[in-house]
Write a protein that holds these residues in place. Sequence first.
Motif, PDB file in Angstrom:
ATOM      1  N   ASN A 139       0.807  -1.228   0.000  1.00  0.00           N
ATOM      2  CA  ASN A 139       0.000   0.000   0.000  1.00  0.00           C
ATOM      3  C   ASN A 139       0.839   1.277   0.000  1.00  0.00           C
ATOM      4  O   ASN A 139       0.355   2.336   0.400  1.00  0.00           O
ATOM      5  N   TYR A 140       2.063   1.201  -0.464  1.00  0.00           N
ATOM      6  CA  TYR A 140       2.982   2.333  -0.341  1.00  0.00           C
ATOM      7  C   TYR A 140       2.550   3.606  -1.069  1.00  0.00           C
ATOM      8  O   TYR A 140       2.773   4.708  -0.540  1.00  0.00           O
ATOM      9  N   PRO A 141       1.904   3.560  -2.256  1.00  0.00           N
ATOM     10  CA  PRO A 141       1.575   4.839  -2.898  1.00  0.00           C
ATOM     11  C   PRO A 141       0.667   5.725  -2.044  1.00  0.00           C
ATOM     12  O   PRO A 141       0.914   6.928  -1.894  1.00  0.00           O
ATOM     13  N   GLN A 142      -0.390   5.134  -1.469  1.00  0.00           N
ATOM     14  CA  GLN A 142      -1.312   5.942  -0.678  1.00  0.00           C
ATOM     15  C   GLN A 142      -0.667   6.397   0.628  1.00  0.00           C
ATOM     16  O   GLN A 142      -0.926   7.516   1.110  1.00  0.00           O
ATOM     17  N   LEU A 143       0.189   5.572   1.212  1.00  0.00           N
ATOM     18  CA  LEU A 143       0.799   5.929   2.489  1.00  0.00           C
ATOM     19  C   LEU A 143       1.848   7.022   2.316  1.00  0.00           C
ATOM     20  O   LEU A 143       1.968   7.918   3.159  1.00  0.00           O
ATOM     21  N   ILE A 144       2.607   6.966   1.230  1.00  0.00           N
ATOM     22  CA  ILE A 144       3.594   8.009   0.959  1.00  0.00           C
ATOM     23  C   ILE A 144       2.896   9.308   0.561  1.00  0.00           C
ATOM     24  O   ILE A 144       3.293  10.393   0.997  1.00  0.00           O
ATOM     25  N   ARG A 145       1.865   9.207  -0.253  1.00  0.00           N
ATOM     26  CA  ARG A 145       1.119  10.411  -0.630  1.00  0.00           C
ATOM     27  C   ARG A 145       0.539  11.085   0.607  1.00  0.00           C
ATOM     28  O   ARG A 145       0.616  12.304   0.757  1.00  0.00           O
ATOM     29  N   GLY A 146      -0.024  10.307   1.499  1.00  0.00           N
ATOM     30  CA  GLY A 146      -0.530  10.856   2.743  1.00  0.00           C
ATOM     31  C   GLY A 146      -1.901  11.485   2.623  1.00  0.00           C
ATOM     32  O   GLY A 146      -2.621  11.299   1.634  1.00  0.00           O
ATOM     33  N   ASP A 147      -2.245  12.253   3.651  1.00  0.00           N
ATOM     34  CA  ASP A 147      -3.557  12.901   3.704  1.00  0.00           C
ATOM     35  C   ASP A 147      -3.399  14.240   4.407  1.00  0.00           C
ATOM     36  O   ASP A 147      -2.278  14.716   4.626  1.00  0.00           O
ATOM     37  N   GLU A 148      -4.522  14.836   4.767  1.00  0.00           N
ATOM     38  CA  GLU A 148      -4.471  16.169   5.371  1.00  0.00           C
ATOM     39  C   GLU A 148      -3.799  16.176   6.743  1.00  0.00           C
ATOM     40  O   GLU A 148      -3.439  17.239   7.256  1.00  0.00           O
ATOM     41  N   GLN A 149      -3.590  14.990   7.331  1.00  0.00           N
ATOM     42  CA  GLN A 149      -2.973  14.917   8.657  1.00  0.00           C
ATOM     43  C   GLN A 149      -1.534  14.408   8.618  1.00  0.00           C
ATOM     44  O   GLN A 149      -0.932  14.173   9.669  1.00  0.00           O
ATOM     45  N   GLY A 150      -0.985  14.211   7.426  1.00  0.00           N
ATOM     46  CA  GLY A 150       0.407  13.795   7.362  1.00  0.00           C
ATOM     47  C   GLY A 150       0.649  12.720   6.328  1.00  0.00           C
ATOM     48  O   GLY A 150      -0.251  12.326   5.582  1.00  0.00           O
ATOM     49  N   TYR A 151       1.881  12.236   6.285  1.00  0.00           N
ATOM     50  CA  TYR A 151       2.297  11.256   5.285  1.00  0.00           C
ATOM     51  C   TYR A 151       3.378  10.362   5.868  1.00  0.00           C
ATOM     52  O   TYR A 151       3.938  10.642   6.937  1.00  0.00           O
ATOM     53  N   SER A 152       3.667   9.301   5.146  1.00  0.00           N
ATOM     54  CA  SER A 152       4.762   8.412   5.504  1.00  0.00           C
ATOM     55  C   SER A 152       5.946   8.658   4.580  1.00  0.00           C
ATOM     56  O   SER A 152       5.778   8.901   3.382  1.00  0.00           O
TER      57      SER A 152
END
Length: 385
Positions: free
Chosen positions: A251-264
């Motif tokens: 699931n790395y693309p979504q986790l690296i992209r992140g969200d309004e509260q942060g990213y990996s």
Amino acid sequence: MSTVNLPGGRTLTLSSRDWVKPDNAPTSRIAYAAAHVVADPHAENAPGAAAALDWERTLAFRHHLWSHGLGVAEAMDTAQRGMGLDYTATRELIRRSAAEAAAAGGRIVAGVATDQLAPGQVTLEQVRRAYSEQLTDVLTAGAAPVLMCSRHLAATARDADDYLGVYRELLDESDKPVVLHWLGIAFDPALEGYWGSSDVDKATETVLELINSNPAKVDGIKISLLDADHEISLRRRLPAGVRLYTGDDFNYPQLIRGDEQGYSDALLGIFAAIAPAAAAAFAALDRGDLDEYERIFAPTVPLSRHIFKKPTFYYKTGIVFLAWLNGHQDHFTMVGGLQSGRSVPHFAELIELADAAGLLTDPDLAAHRANRFFEVTAGEGVSIR
């Protein structure tokens, strides 16, 4: 010719894609590729034998990763820690790679574990001393330490307090911030109950207690549990300045992209196989082109999920197979004989997925090697179902 005769009577004509190397490392994220090692094909390299490496090709592969702007995560599970790479070879690998990183201006971290201890019952103090010895080796080499999970600690610790005691001493000893590493049982079943509990929520509280007790000594934590929701939840609870390095090869693309509260940020084994695509995706992310970021990474995910399918710990075999097809080494031999870890149909599908992602950089070479491989392993004209 770039046509592969796949088992089962099918053929596949490979395509090529020109990836542009970036001028610099990514600026919006920190990205490490956990690199494999290249075995010396003329050495024993049988199960249980001491590892013998082709140092020239092993180090050249690290320069390949640095040339794409990625950092190198050295001597991690991708390098077959606990699956063929003994600590004598590991220590030399860290020393040589750290020296190459300094010369090349490349980013490097390196794994600290307890695998110099023999299998079997040990004391908690022996585990702590083994960790301390390897921590000194990594710091002396000039790399930043990654405190890897220890099979010995998993077998010896009685509860969460034992884990906290060992890790807190290591944090105190390190003169650099460390990366913690939580490797799930899909990658190593011997790590069942790590952090003192098989309940992930309870184990998470122990991890957070450790980090919160000395956040200045923790650069970040790499999570390899293959659970995106858990990773996001933990990421949101980390103290300011402590990074979450995704180790989720599903699931790395979504986790690296992140969200309004942060990213990996990232520390991933799959990046060793998809370095050109990863570099291009990070370049798109840096310039804010999220559509291009998603478009580049999308076809790499089925490839990664295939390479890391159960039994997940044999993913190293697929990483090395692709390195061979792409000309980073002249053979498909692994330390510990791990080239036998996957089946012929697995390799056939891997080639199709790598081609779909544009990751076979020299189609003629890849086809030539793949055809030779299938002729030898499957038998000419044999149908594999």
